[in-house]
Design a protein around this motif. Structure first.
Motif, mmCIF file in Angstrom:
data_model
loop_
_atom_site.group_PDB
_atom_site.id
_atom_site.type_symbol
_atom_site.label_atom_id
_atom_site.label_comp_id
_atom_site.label_asym_id
_atom_site.label_seq_id
_atom_site.Cartn_x
_atom_site.Cartn_y
_atom_site.Cartn_z
ATOM 1 N N ARG A 159 0.631 -1.104 -0.072
ATOM 2 C CA ARG A 159 -0.057 0.129 0.048
ATOM 3 C C ARG A 159 0.869 0.981 0.045
ATOM 4 N NH1 ARG A 159 -2.841 -1.331 3.860
ATOM 5 N NH2 ARG A 159 -1.818 -0.454 5.637
ATOM 6 N N ILE A 160 0.444 2.411 -1.057
ATOM 7 C CA ILE A 160 1.198 3.774 -0.769
ATOM 8 C C ILE A 160 0.207 4.645 -0.472
ATOM 9 C CG2 ILE A 160 2.569 5.183 -2.442
ATOM 10 C CD1 ILE A 160 2.849 2.725 -4.132
ATOM 11 N N GLU A 161 0.477 5.507 0.547
ATOM 12 C CA GLU A 161 -0.016 6.558 1.187
ATOM 13 C C GLU A 161 0.651 7.802 1.197
ATOM 14 O OE1 GLU A 161 -1.808 5.164 4.880
ATOM 15 O OE2 GLU A 161 -3.322 3.790 3.730
ATOM 16 N N GLY A 162 0.734 8.691 0.176
ATOM 17 C CA GLY A 162 1.741 9.796 0.088
ATOM 18 C C GLY A 162 2.950 9.270 0.104
ATOM 19 N N GLN A 191 4.440 7.379 2.647
ATOM 20 C CA GLN A 191 4.512 6.193 3.313
ATOM 21 C C GLN A 191 4.184 4.943 2.349
ATOM 22 O OE1 GLN A 191 5.433 5.586 6.499
ATOM 23 N NE2 GLN A 191 5.761 7.955 6.628
ATOM 24 N N TYR A 192 5.049 4.177 2.670
ATOM 25 C CA TYR A 192 4.855 2.881 1.847
ATOM 26 C C TYR A 192 4.793 1.531 2.930
ATOM 27 C CZ TYR A 192 6.789 5.095 -2.267
ATOM 28 O OH TYR A 192 6.860 5.911 -3.371
ATOM 29 N N SER A 193 3.513 1.113 2.927
ATOM 30 C CA SER A 193 3.423 -0.238 3.629
ATOM 31 C C SER A 193 3.975 -1.328 2.943
ATOM 32 C CB SER A 193 2.001 -0.439 4.037
ATOM 33 O OG SER A 193 1.447 0.675 4.745
ATOM 34 N N ALA A 221 5.649 0.216 8.069
ATOM 35 C CA ALA A 221 5.333 1.609 7.205
ATOM 36 C C ALA A 221 6.976 2.209 7.143
ATOM 37 C CB ALA A 221 4.411 2.537 7.689
#
Length: 183
Positions: A21-24, A26-28, A38
């Motif tokens: 998952r990618i949020e901005g 931050q990479y999970s 993260a």
């Protein structure tokens, strides 16, 4: 820049895994231990060996989908080589193998037990379609051997030969049971 599915390694930690998952920024990462961790973009490095293999599989599957004439080859059944001939059934006719005590028995009684056992075992082998039977009669004076030969000659679908000398010496005879006797 990483995409979901890339394999990455953390720079300062002993963590290796796949981007899930990618949020901005931050990479999970799903680590090989099964934990989701993260990280910031600058804390990760792309695993090029996995990345190249992943790119190849993506390109190959896209190419396969484009070309509709590409089809999987039909599964072929592999026939096993003919199994080695199974070892023969062995019947030991030594009297001490057939009865626990021979006290009070005459030679005639002992031979009758041996011949009955041989007949019963041969009938069993014919019924179960066992192709070869070795009767171990021992060396002795040859009386049991002669009686066995006389008895086996009355069967139409058997062939008599000497047992393997290397394994049994002179004290055995091998019976070949013909499964489809000619009329």
């Amino acid at each position: 820049m990483f995409v979901v599915g890339d394999y990455v390694m953390a720079i300062d930690d002993d963590v290796y895994g796949q981007v899930v998952r990618i949020e901005g920024d931050q990479y999970s990462i799903l680590s090989t231990d099964g934990f989701e961790v993260a990280y910031a973009r600058n804390e990760l490095v792309l695993d090029k060996s996995k990345h190249e293999a992943l790119d190849f599989s993506r390109n190959f599957s896209a190419l396969a989908n484009e070309n509709s004439s590409f089809k999987k080859r039909a599964k072929t059944t592999i026939q096993k080589k003919k199994e080695k001939q199974q070892p023969p059934m062995e019947v030991d006719l030594h009297i001490h193998k057939l009865v626990s005590n021979t006290k009070g028995m005459t030679n005639y009684d002992m031979m009758t037990i041996q011949l009955d056992t041989a007949k019963r075992q041969l009938d069993f082998a014919i019924h179960k379609r066992i192709p070869r039977v070795v009767f171990i009669h021992g060396v002795g004076e040859g009386v049991l051997k002669a009686e066995l030969e006389y008895m086996f000659q009355r069967y139409e679908n058997v062939r008599i030969s000497e047992g393997d000398y290397r394994k049994y010496g002179l004290g055995a005879m091998e019976i070949y049971i013909l499964q489809n006797p000619r009329m």
